[in-house]
Design a protein around this motif. Sequence first.
Motif, mmCIF file in Angstrom:
data_model
loop_
_atom_site.group_PDB
_atom_site.id
_atom_site.type_symbol
_atom_site.label_atom_id
_atom_site.label_comp_id
_atom_site.label_asym_id
_atom_site.label_seq_id
_atom_site.Cartn_x
_atom_site.Cartn_y
_atom_site.Cartn_z
ATOM 1 N N ILE A 66 -7.357 -2.033 -4.264
ATOM 2 C CA ILE A 66 -6.106 -2.038 -3.500
ATOM 3 C C ILE A 66 -5.158 -3.090 -4.072
ATOM 4 O O ILE A 66 -3.943 -3.002 -3.916
ATOM 5 C CB ILE A 66 -6.414 -2.281 -2.005
ATOM 6 N N HIS A 70 -1.153 -3.731 -3.740
ATOM 7 C CA HIS A 70 -0.871 -4.742 -2.718
ATOM 8 C C HIS A 70 -0.086 -5.935 -3.288
ATOM 9 O O HIS A 70 0.942 -6.323 -2.735
ATOM 10 C CB HIS A 70 -2.190 -5.233 -2.107
ATOM 11 N N ILE A 116 4.716 -1.710 2.715
ATOM 12 C CA ILE A 116 3.567 -1.334 1.873
ATOM 13 C C ILE A 116 2.613 -2.523 1.732
ATOM 14 O O ILE A 116 1.388 -2.368 1.823
ATOM 15 C CB ILE A 116 4.043 -0.833 0.490
ATOM 16 N N TRP A 119 0.756 -2.852 5.035
ATOM 17 C CA TRP A 119 -0.151 -1.722 5.250
ATOM 18 C C TRP A 119 -1.385 -1.833 4.352
ATOM 19 O O TRP A 119 -2.527 -1.721 4.812
ATOM 20 C CB TRP A 119 0.600 -0.412 4.988
ATOM 21 N N THR A 120 -1.146 -2.041 3.047
ATOM 22 C CA THR A 120 -2.278 -2.115 2.132
ATOM 23 C C THR A 120 -3.106 -3.366 2.427
ATOM 24 O O THR A 120 -4.320 -3.358 2.245
ATOM 25 C CB THR A 120 -1.810 -2.143 0.672
ATOM 26 N N LEU A 123 -5.444 -2.471 5.221
ATOM 27 C CA LEU A 123 -6.524 -1.611 4.739
ATOM 28 C C LEU A 123 -7.470 -2.362 3.807
ATOM 29 O O LEU A 123 -8.577 -1.918 3.547
ATOM 30 C CB LEU A 123 -5.940 -0.393 4.014
ATOM 31 N N TRP A 124 -7.023 -3.462 3.266
ATOM 32 C CA TRP A 124 -7.877 -4.283 2.417
ATOM 33 C C TRP A 124 -8.639 -5.295 3.265
ATOM 34 O O TRP A 124 -9.793 -5.625 2.998
ATOM 35 C CB TRP A 124 -7.023 -4.994 1.368
ATOM 36 N N TYR B 18 -10.164 3.394 2.671
ATOM 37 C CA TYR B 18 -9.266 2.242 2.582
ATOM 38 C C TYR B 18 -8.435 2.296 1.307
ATOM 39 O O TYR B 18 -7.218 2.093 1.331
ATOM 40 C CB TYR B 18 -10.081 0.936 2.610
ATOM 41 N N SER B 22 -4.432 3.384 1.174
ATOM 42 C CA SER B 22 -3.383 2.493 0.661
ATOM 43 C C SER B 22 -2.449 3.232 -0.287
ATOM 44 O O SER B 22 -1.227 3.175 -0.140
ATOM 45 C CB SER B 22 -4.014 1.325 -0.099
ATOM 46 N N TYR B 23 -3.048 3.928 -1.262
ATOM 47 C CA TYR B 23 -2.209 4.572 -2.281
ATOM 48 C C TYR B 23 -1.469 5.779 -1.723
ATOM 49 O O TYR B 23 -0.307 6.032 -2.087
ATOM 50 C CB TYR B 23 -3.066 4.953 -3.504
ATOM 51 N N THR B 26 1.517 4.490 0.194
ATOM 52 C CA THR B 26 2.504 3.953 -0.744
ATOM 53 C C THR B 26 3.347 5.064 -1.355
ATOM 54 O O THR B 26 4.590 5.004 -1.324
ATOM 55 C CB THR B 26 1.797 3.184 -1.877
#
Lengths: 256, 48, 152
Positions: A66, A70, A116, A119-120, A123-124, B18, B22-23, B26
Amino acid sequence: MSSATPQTASGGINWFKYSSPQTFFPLAGTLAPWFAAIAAVLFVAGLYIGFFVAPTDAQQGESYRIIFIHVPAAWMSMLIYLAMAFWAGMGLAFNTRLSGMMATALAPTGALFTFIALWTGALWGKPTWGTWWVWDARLTSELLLLFLYFGFMALQAAMDDPRRADKAGAVLALVGVINIPIIYFSVKWWNTLHQGASVSLKSAPTMAATMFTGMIVMVFACWAYAIAAALWRVRCIILERERRSEWVADYLETQK
Amino acid sequence: MNWGSAGEFFAMGGKGLYVWGSYAVTFLCIAIELASLNLRRRAAGKKP
Amino acid sequence: MKPRHRRIALIVAGVAGLALATTLVLQAFQQNLVFFFTPSQVAANEAPQGRAFRVGGMVEKGSVKRQPDGVTVQFNVTDTAKTIQVAYKGVLPDLFREGKGVVTQGRLENGRFVASEVLAKHDENYMPPEAADAVKKAQATNQKAVNTVVNK
């Protein structure tokens, strides 16, 4: 002395020529597709390196991948804000029309990258830290950045007169600049759950070389994308604001 | 090459949701921004 | 002074004022910006008394023990100077490892920290497993050398 042309003043090119919306409009139109193409190529290259060349991380396994979106997104969120505040300040100081338009054009893309990054990050955080979100200094100040972008856009949208909207937005943008060093140094100044920086100007990155390469390629991809998006948006803004001028009418006539 | 099979690639060592989450978000965001720019450009190009 | 210069001066003054104000606010709220306390701070009674707070540090090597009931985990959090014993009932995050960072929330009960949440705090180093092994080996060799020198 009176014969000296403005061209000689700044190394051959008169940059002020492009501070007029009318001359900048076609330039932006020429440049934007090139930046978009560069972004597309770099995104593909960066993701290829990130997923197929860069090895698994010893600590985190695959979830570290990620990082390739990120970190670039988080850097862009701060950099675009600085660029936005720079143009807003230029508009305030020199009263040039294009500066305010540039600031306005950058805001949504900056907000996008901030979202972004958040969000990332969530999720990380879940698979590594064990939580989506904590109120530590780094995460909280990045969230504040998102609200600053929203505030800037809302303030401008609330005002009918674009010149006044530019001024009000500029003041907010400049006030918010304070937040940028806070975000950046939060992991140094306070105890945070977020780890320190892996990449800094002072020391070698604490990452394997291919991981670092993938990340940097993605950073440049995001740069190119942000420039393309901002140029396309500033073209829209120029058309919207100058719609009553003769050159826009002429231009739209040629587009028919 | 890191992956023995396509399945391994999509599983991401059990962290697929996860990583791909993320991607996906994005690039969804980027697609939305580009589409909205396109719409705005068309609206701005219309005769008043 | 030209109006343009006055505007620039005003902007600079405004930003400077804000920077100062923010610095002061941050100084005042420093206490509340602390996400976690280190075991040394807890030992020095710097952590808040009577309410929940977070303790952060490293999980001491060899200190992780499962209680007979199977759900309670006990481990020591250390900042190398001081150590605090933590008891926690629940699921540990994947990256919870001995010798790695941890941040845990809870309250002190009779000198023991009873945690309601345990979060892993990983470092900013990213490397492939082979490199990590090499680093570990090198450290072990160095440690051996140190031991040899110290023990003669």
